[in-house]
Write an enzyme that holds these catalytic residues in place. Structure first.
Site, mmCIF file in Angstrom:
data_model
loop_
_atom_site.group_PDB
_atom_site.id
_atom_site.type_symbol
_atom_site.label_atom_id
_atom_site.label_comp_id
_atom_site.label_asym_id
_atom_site.label_seq_id
_atom_site.Cartn_x
_atom_site.Cartn_y
_atom_site.Cartn_z
ATOM 1 N N TYR A 54 -12.622 -2.989 11.091
ATOM 2 C CA TYR A 54 -11.368 -2.420 10.940
ATOM 3 C C TYR A 54 -10.713 -2.661 12.373
ATOM 4 O O TYR A 54 -9.430 -3.053 12.376
ATOM 5 C CB TYR A 54 -11.774 -1.241 10.589
ATOM 6 C CG TYR A 54 -10.387 -0.568 10.319
ATOM 7 C CD1 TYR A 54 -9.511 -0.746 9.223
ATOM 8 C CD2 TYR A 54 -9.890 0.529 11.321
ATOM 9 C CE1 TYR A 54 -8.193 -0.119 9.200
ATOM 10 C CE2 TYR A 54 -8.715 1.121 11.114
ATOM 11 C CZ TYR A 54 -7.761 0.895 9.792
ATOM 12 O OH TYR A 54 -6.647 1.611 9.881
ATOM 13 N N SER A 81 -3.211 0.397 14.435
ATOM 14 C CA SER A 81 -4.139 1.711 14.602
ATOM 15 C C SER A 81 -4.457 1.935 16.072
ATOM 16 O O SER A 81 -4.600 0.684 16.775
ATOM 17 C CB SER A 81 -5.423 1.841 13.583
ATOM 18 O OG SER A 81 -6.072 2.652 13.997
ATOM 19 N N ILE A 94 -4.087 10.411 11.661
ATOM 20 C CA ILE A 94 -3.184 11.167 10.707
ATOM 21 C C ILE A 94 -3.570 11.484 9.552
ATOM 22 O O ILE A 94 -4.836 10.975 9.000
ATOM 23 C CB ILE A 94 -2.177 9.879 9.961
ATOM 24 C CG1 ILE A 94 -1.460 9.008 11.366
ATOM 25 C CG2 ILE A 94 -1.029 10.331 9.373
ATOM 26 C CD1 ILE A 94 -0.494 9.826 12.160
ATOM 27 N N GLY A 136 0.799 -1.180 -0.003
ATOM 28 C CA GLY A 136 -0.124 -0.189 -0.048
ATOM 29 C C GLY A 136 0.663 1.202 -0.006
ATOM 30 O O GLY A 136 0.510 2.258 0.999
ATOM 31 N N ALA A 137 1.806 1.306 -1.051
ATOM 32 C CA ALA A 137 2.856 2.456 -0.943
ATOM 33 C C ALA A 137 2.777 3.635 -1.816
ATOM 34 O O ALA A 137 3.553 4.223 -2.037
ATOM 35 C CB ALA A 137 4.157 1.906 -0.913
ATOM 36 N N ARG A 176 0.125 5.695 -1.888
ATOM 37 C CA ARG A 176 -0.379 6.964 -1.437
ATOM 38 C C ARG A 176 -0.242 7.088 0.399
ATOM 39 O O ARG A 176 0.191 6.038 0.853
ATOM 40 C CB ARG A 176 -1.846 7.297 -1.585
ATOM 41 C CG ARG A 176 -2.636 6.030 -1.095
ATOM 42 C CD ARG A 176 -4.297 6.397 -1.420
ATOM 43 N NE ARG A 176 -4.960 5.500 -0.782
ATOM 44 C CZ ARG A 176 -6.339 5.702 -0.638
ATOM 45 N NH1 ARG A 176 -6.793 6.781 -1.234
ATOM 46 N NH2 ARG A 176 -7.079 4.653 -0.145
ATOM 47 N N ASN A 198 1.617 -2.303 5.475
ATOM 48 C CA ASN A 198 0.954 -1.148 5.589
ATOM 49 C C ASN A 198 -0.352 -1.166 5.191
ATOM 50 O O ASN A 198 -1.382 -0.513 5.709
ATOM 51 C CB ASN A 198 1.873 0.026 5.172
ATOM 52 C CG ASN A 198 1.141 1.219 5.080
ATOM 53 O OD1 ASN A 198 0.688 1.816 5.944
ATOM 54 N ND2 ASN A 198 0.357 1.780 3.831
#
Length: 245
Positions: A154, A141, A187, A15-16, A18, A89
């Site tokens: 999630y 998270s 974030i 998942g790199a 964005r 990620n």
């Protein structure tokens, strides 16, 4: 002065393309690592890779598809010989109140956030064991610890990553492989930009540092955990949340 040097290390970030993942890829590249940028679209992954300093490649990797993961990692092995650093990620959300949540909403989040993470880690760890060196960093998270309305699925996956991290750390420690997790708070990314200003302000009231985090705040911790400066840290969860938890 301490300096993080990842020259000669190969890092794969899921998942790199964005947000946090892209910032992590950028930071690892700046530290000297050869970076594998993965995303759902090869063209986008290649575009991000081309903008990184040093050597980087872009590969399509869809975590919901086991065959896509296997093809992607086979390409990584062919082109780089494997990886030394794995950053898990990528993740998805399908937010909905529990009473309205469908089995599809539940399964989709678990397939990407947990099953996909299991598959890519199982492929990467074989080379790390052989080389007797490795770094695995899982992105959890704050909601995995606090819970959050509308995010039962999630939050459950992010909690599960904690147990995954701590157990795997114990199994791999004898092979000089560390396994840690980073748990970001609020974030500022594309995912949070869609929230209303009222919701953002309500979150901000609970952050002692008085600001939202940036992807770079998370990336710095990942680079540290990837380095020899963190060689005696494993099985830990590093919270990056401005004091909100």
């Amino acid at each position: 002065m301490l300096c993080i040097d990842l020259q000669g290390k190969r890092a794969l970030v899921t998942g790199a393309t964005r947000g946090i993942g892209r910032a992590i890829a950028q930071a690892l590249a700046q530290a000297g690592a050869t970076v594998v940028v993965t995303g759902r679209e090869r063209s986008r992954a290649q575009e991000v890779a081309e903008r990184l300093p040093g050597e980087a490649i872009g590969i399509e990797l869809r975590l919901e598809d086991p065959e896509s993961i296997k093809r992607a990692y086979a390409e990584v092995e062919e082109r780089l010989g494997g990886v030394d650093i794995l950053v898990n990620n990528a993740g998805v959300t399908r937010d909905k109140l529990f009473l309205r949540m469908t089995l599809e909403d539940w399964d989709e989040v678990f397939q990407v956030n947990l099953r996909g993470t299991f598959i890519v880690t199982s492929l990467a760890v074989k080379g790390m064991v052989k080389n007797r060196w490795g770094r695995i960093i899982n992105i959890s998270s704050v909601v995995g610890f606090t819970g959050n309305i509308g995010q039962v699925n999630y939050s459950a996956t992010k909690s599960a990553l904690v147990g995954f991290t701590k157990s795997l750390a114990k199994e791999l420690a004898s092979r000089n492989i560390t396994v840690n997790a980073v748990a970001p708070g609020f974030i500022e990314t594309d995912m949070t930009s869609v929230l209303s200003e009222d919701i953002k302000q309500s979150y901000l009231k609970n952050i002692p540092l008085g600001r939202f985090g940036t992807p770079e705040d998370v990336a710095g911790i990942v680079v540290f955990l990837s380095s020899d400066l963190a060689s005696y840290i494993t099985g830990e969860i590093i919270h990056v949340n401005g004091g909100m938890y």
